[in-house]
Design a protein around this motif. Structure first.
Motif, PDB file in Angstrom:
ATOM      1  N   GLY A  51       0.779  -1.226   0.000  1.00  0.00           N
ATOM      2  CA  GLY A  51       0.000   0.000   0.000  1.00  0.00           C
ATOM      3  C   GLY A  51       0.815   1.281   0.000  1.00  0.00           C
ATOM      4  N   GLN A  52       2.133   1.174  -0.048  1.00  0.00           N
ATOM      5  CA  GLN A  52       2.983   2.368  -0.058  1.00  0.00           C
ATOM      6  C   GLN A  52       3.561   2.539  -1.461  1.00  0.00           C
ATOM      7  OE1 GLN A  52       5.559   2.838   3.470  1.00  0.00           O
ATOM      8  NE2 GLN A  52       4.849   0.773   3.993  1.00  0.00           N
ATOM      9  N   ALA A  53       3.121   3.567  -2.145  1.00  0.00           N
ATOM     10  CA  ALA A  53       3.620   3.824  -3.494  1.00  0.00           C
ATOM     11  C   ALA A  53       5.117   4.121  -3.438  1.00  0.00           C
ATOM     12  CB  ALA A  53       2.868   4.990  -4.115  1.00  0.00           C
ATOM     13  N   LEU A  54       5.846   3.539  -4.376  1.00  0.00           N
ATOM     14  CA  LEU A  54       7.294   3.752  -4.481  1.00  0.00           C
ATOM     15  C   LEU A  54       7.575   4.474  -5.781  1.00  0.00           C
ATOM     16  CD1 LEU A  54      10.229   3.170  -3.533  1.00  0.00           C
ATOM     17  CD2 LEU A  54      10.064   0.994  -4.753  1.00  0.00           C
ATOM     18  N   HIS A  55       8.216   5.620  -5.696  1.00  0.00           N
ATOM     19  CA  HIS A  55       8.628   6.390  -6.873  1.00  0.00           C
ATOM     20  C   HIS A  55      10.129   6.625  -6.759  1.00  0.00           C
ATOM     21  CE1 HIS A  55       4.514   7.244  -8.145  1.00  0.00           C
ATOM     22  NE2 HIS A  55       4.245   7.382  -6.865  1.00  0.00           N
ATOM     23  N   LEU A  56      10.862   6.323  -7.825  1.00  0.00           N
ATOM     24  CA  LEU A  56      12.314   6.470  -7.823  1.00  0.00           C
ATOM     25  C   LEU A  56      12.767   7.306  -9.012  1.00  0.00           C
ATOM     26  CD1 LEU A  56      13.297   2.755  -7.069  1.00  0.00           C
ATOM     27  CD2 LEU A  56      13.054   4.632  -5.439  1.00  0.00           C
ATOM     28  N   ASP A  57      13.766   8.146  -8.787  1.00  0.00           N
ATOM     29  CA  ASP A  57      14.438   8.885  -9.854  1.00  0.00           C
ATOM     30  C   ASP A  57      15.896   8.456  -9.794  1.00  0.00           C
ATOM     31  OD1 ASP A  57      14.992  10.573 -11.932  1.00  0.00           O
ATOM     32  OD2 ASP A  57      15.147  12.360 -10.673  1.00  0.00           O
ATOM     33  N   LEU A  58      16.328   7.666 -10.778  1.00  0.00           N
ATOM     34  CA  LEU A  58      17.612   6.979 -10.703  1.00  0.00           C
ATOM     35  C   LEU A  58      18.606   7.463 -11.755  1.00  0.00           C
ATOM     36  CD1 LEU A  58      16.151   3.381 -10.284  1.00  0.00           C
ATOM     37  CD2 LEU A  58      16.952   4.926  -8.478  1.00  0.00           C
ATOM     38  N   THR A  59      19.864   7.377 -11.391  1.00  0.00           N
ATOM     39  CA  THR A  59      20.976   7.660 -12.294  1.00  0.00           C
ATOM     40  C   THR A  59      21.836   6.413 -12.377  1.00  0.00           C
ATOM     41  OG1 THR A  59      20.981   9.992 -11.672  1.00  0.00           O
ATOM     42  CG2 THR A  59      22.990   9.128 -12.704  1.00  0.00           C
ATOM     43  N   ALA A  60      22.137   5.975 -13.588  1.00  0.00           N
ATOM     44  CA  ALA A  60      22.977   4.797 -13.803  1.00  0.00           C
ATOM     45  C   ALA A  60      24.384   5.248 -14.175  1.00  0.00           C
ATOM     46  CB  ALA A  60      22.399   3.938 -14.917  1.00  0.00           C
ATOM     47  N   THR A  61      25.375   4.577 -13.601  1.00  0.00           N
ATOM     48  CA  THR A  61      26.772   4.886 -13.872  1.00  0.00           C
ATOM     49  C   THR A  61      27.478   3.625 -14.364  1.00  0.00           C
ATOM     50  OG1 THR A  61      26.741   6.502 -12.085  1.00  0.00           O
ATOM     51  CG2 THR A  61      28.898   5.826 -12.898  1.00  0.00           C
ATOM     52  N   ASP A  63      30.101   0.941 -14.977  1.00  0.00           N
ATOM     53  CA  ASP A  63      31.297   0.476 -14.259  1.00  0.00           C
ATOM     54  C   ASP A  63      32.145  -0.421 -15.156  1.00  0.00           C
ATOM     55  OD1 ASP A  63      30.683   1.792 -11.860  1.00  0.00           O
ATOM     56  OD2 ASP A  63      29.540   0.100 -11.092  1.00  0.00           O
ATOM     57  N   THR A  64      31.574  -1.551 -15.553  1.00  0.00           N
ATOM     58  CA  THR A  64      32.286  -2.506 -16.410  1.00  0.00           C
ATOM     59  C   THR A  64      31.295  -3.075 -17.417  1.00  0.00           C
ATOM     60  OG1 THR A  64      31.787  -4.436 -15.029  1.00  0.00           O
ATOM     61  CG2 THR A  64      33.796  -3.178 -14.483  1.00  0.00           C
ATOM     62  N   ARG A  65      31.791  -3.940 -18.279  1.00  0.00           N
ATOM     63  CA  ARG A  65      30.920  -4.542 -19.288  1.00  0.00           C
ATOM     64  C   ARG A  65      29.819  -5.404 -18.676  1.00  0.00           C
ATOM     65  NH1 ARG A  65      33.039  -4.129 -24.566  1.00  0.00           N
ATOM     66  NH2 ARG A  65      31.857  -5.901 -25.361  1.00  0.00           N
ATOM     67  N   ASP A  66      30.004  -5.876 -17.438  1.00  0.00           N
ATOM     68  CA  ASP A  66      28.964  -6.727 -16.846  1.00  0.00           C
ATOM     69  C   ASP A  66      28.343  -6.132 -15.578  1.00  0.00           C
ATOM     70  OD1 ASP A  66      31.132  -9.231 -15.288  1.00  0.00           O
ATOM     71  OD2 ASP A  66      31.033  -7.066 -15.094  1.00  0.00           O
ATOM     72  N   HIS A  67      28.540  -4.837 -15.348  1.00  0.00           N
ATOM     73  CA  HIS A  67      28.044  -4.246 -14.103  1.00  0.00           C
ATOM     74  C   HIS A  67      27.876  -2.738 -14.258  1.00  0.00           C
ATOM     75  CE1 HIS A  67      28.624  -2.545 -10.032  1.00  0.00           C
ATOM     76  NE2 HIS A  67      27.933  -3.595  -9.662  1.00  0.00           N
ATOM     77  N   TYR A  68      26.809  -2.188 -13.652  1.00  0.00           N
ATOM     78  CA  TYR A  68      26.697  -0.741 -13.538  1.00  0.00           C
ATOM     79  C   TYR A  68      26.095  -0.378 -12.186  1.00  0.00           C
ATOM     80  CZ  TYR A  68      21.713  -0.864 -15.097  1.00  0.00           C
ATOM     81  OH  TYR A  68      20.369  -1.106 -15.236  1.00  0.00           O
ATOM     82  N   GLY A  69      26.396   0.817 -11.727  1.00  0.00           N
ATOM     83  CA  GLY A  69      25.907   1.295 -10.444  1.00  0.00           C
ATOM     84  C   GLY A  69      24.664   2.146 -10.607  1.00  0.00           C
ATOM     85  N   VAL A  70      23.876   2.242  -9.533  1.00  0.00           N
ATOM     86  CA  VAL A  70      22.646   3.025  -9.531  1.00  0.00           C
ATOM     87  C   VAL A  70      22.599   3.851  -8.248  1.00  0.00           C
ATOM     88  CG1 VAL A  70      20.122   2.920  -9.523  1.00  0.00           C
ATOM     89  CG2 VAL A  70      21.419   1.230 -10.821  1.00  0.00           C
ATOM     90  N   ILE A  71      22.299   5.140  -8.391  1.00  0.00           N
ATOM     91  CA  ILE A  71      22.040   6.000  -7.236  1.00  0.00           C
ATOM     92  C   ILE A  71      20.813   6.828  -7.552  1.00  0.00           C
ATOM     93  CG2 ILE A  71      24.447   6.121  -6.445  1.00  0.00           C
ATOM     94  CD1 ILE A  71      24.545   8.942  -7.699  1.00  0.00           C
ATOM     95  N   GLY A  72      20.195   7.366  -6.520  1.00  0.00           N
ATOM     96  CA  GLY A  72      19.042   8.205  -6.780  1.00  0.00           C
ATOM     97  C   GLY A  72      18.288   8.562  -5.526  1.00  0.00           C
ATOM     98  N   THR A  73      17.142   9.158  -5.759  1.00  0.00           N
ATOM     99  CA  THR A  73      16.251   9.550  -4.682  1.00  0.00           C
ATOM    100  C   THR A  73      14.849   9.093  -5.056  1.00  0.00           C
ATOM    101  OG1 THR A  73      15.848  11.696  -5.708  1.00  0.00           O
ATOM    102  CG2 THR A  73      17.623  11.584  -4.066  1.00  0.00           C
ATOM    103  N   GLY A  74      13.937   9.244  -4.137  1.00  0.00           N
ATOM    104  CA  GLY A  74      12.565   8.879  -4.423  1.00  0.00           C
ATOM    105  C   GLY A  74      11.692   9.052  -3.209  1.00  0.00           C
ATOM    106  N   THR A  75      10.528   8.455  -3.286  1.00  0.00           N
ATOM    107  CA  THR A  75       9.610   8.461  -2.155  1.00  0.00           C
ATOM    108  C   THR A  75       9.034   7.062  -1.971  1.00  0.00           C
ATOM    109  OG1 THR A  75       7.721   9.103  -3.531  1.00  0.00           O
ATOM    110  CG2 THR A  75       8.947  10.897  -2.447  1.00  0.00           C
ATOM    111  N   LEU A  76       8.766   6.727  -0.728  1.00  0.00           N
ATOM    112  CA  LEU A  76       8.085   5.498  -0.366  1.00  0.00           C
ATOM    113  C   LEU A  76       6.982   5.892   0.593  1.00  0.00           C
ATOM    114  CD1 LEU A  76       7.746   2.421  -0.346  1.00  0.00           C
ATOM    115  CD2 LEU A  76       9.401   2.351   1.530  1.00  0.00           C
ATOM    116  N   GLY A  77       5.749   5.694   0.173  1.00  0.00           N
ATOM    117  CA  GLY A  77       4.630   6.123   0.996  1.00  0.00           C
ATOM    118  C   GLY A  77       4.622   7.625   1.210  1.00  0.00           C
TER     119      GLY A  77
END
Length: 167
Positions: A51-61, A63-77
């Motif tokens: 019942g808690q809406a999750l909204h995310l605004d993400l940035t992908a970075t 890293d390597t051919r088989d991996h990338y990082g994610v950071i961001g902000t958002g809201t939960l409920g």
């Protein structure tokens, strides 16, 4: 002739060629719609996130051919959260840059996994008023180009879709 038949069968079986080496699926990191960047949303229906809406605004970075990082902000409920995580191609997907793309897939195959950690964006919020009394981990598996199936650490058995806003 009967003595030659086993030798002939052995020769035929022994002459089979080895399968070609495995090649991971190549996807363009900058443009694939499944890369966890931009706006994403979910509406968990089970567990402590129900019942808690999750909204995310993400940035992908990259890293390597088989991996990338994610950071961001958002809201939960309706309360702010910070997000940090990573995505792995699990050796079956490789993330490549646009200029190196010759035969890249048009969409990421459902073989990537993501691990995201949600935490209260402000430690000033009293625990009883914030939906995140502790950090919550999300484990997600891509199942279509703009949707991941996620489970929260509080209840790994209940999954919910995380979808791209305005795909």
């Amino acid at each position: 002739m009967r003595r030659l038949l086993p030798a002939l069968l052995f020769a035929l079986v022994g002459c089979q060629t080895a399968p070609p080496p495995y090649q991971p699926l190549s996807v363009v990191f900058e443009s694939d719609p499944a890369i966890l960047r931009g706006a994403w949303q979910a509406a968990p229906t089970a567990g402590n996130l129900s019942g808690q809406a999750l909204h995310l605004d993400l940035t992908a970075t990259y890293d390597t051919r088989d991996h990338y990082g994610v950071i961001g902000t958002g809201t939960l409920g309706g309360r702010p959260v910070a997000v940090v995580g990573s995505v792995s191609g699990n050796t079956v997907v490789e993330f490549i840059h646009a200029q190196t793309s010759l035969h890249a897939q048009t969409s990421l195959a459902p073989l990537s996994t993501a691990t995201l950690l949600l935490s209260a964006a402000s430690q000033m919020a009293p625990p009883q008023t914030h939906p995140l009394q502790a950090e919550i981990g999300l484990k997600c598996v891509l199942y279509v180009a703009t949707a991941w199936s996620c489970s929260a650490s509080a209840n790994w058995s209940d999954s919910f879709p995380l979808t791209k806003d305005n795909p």
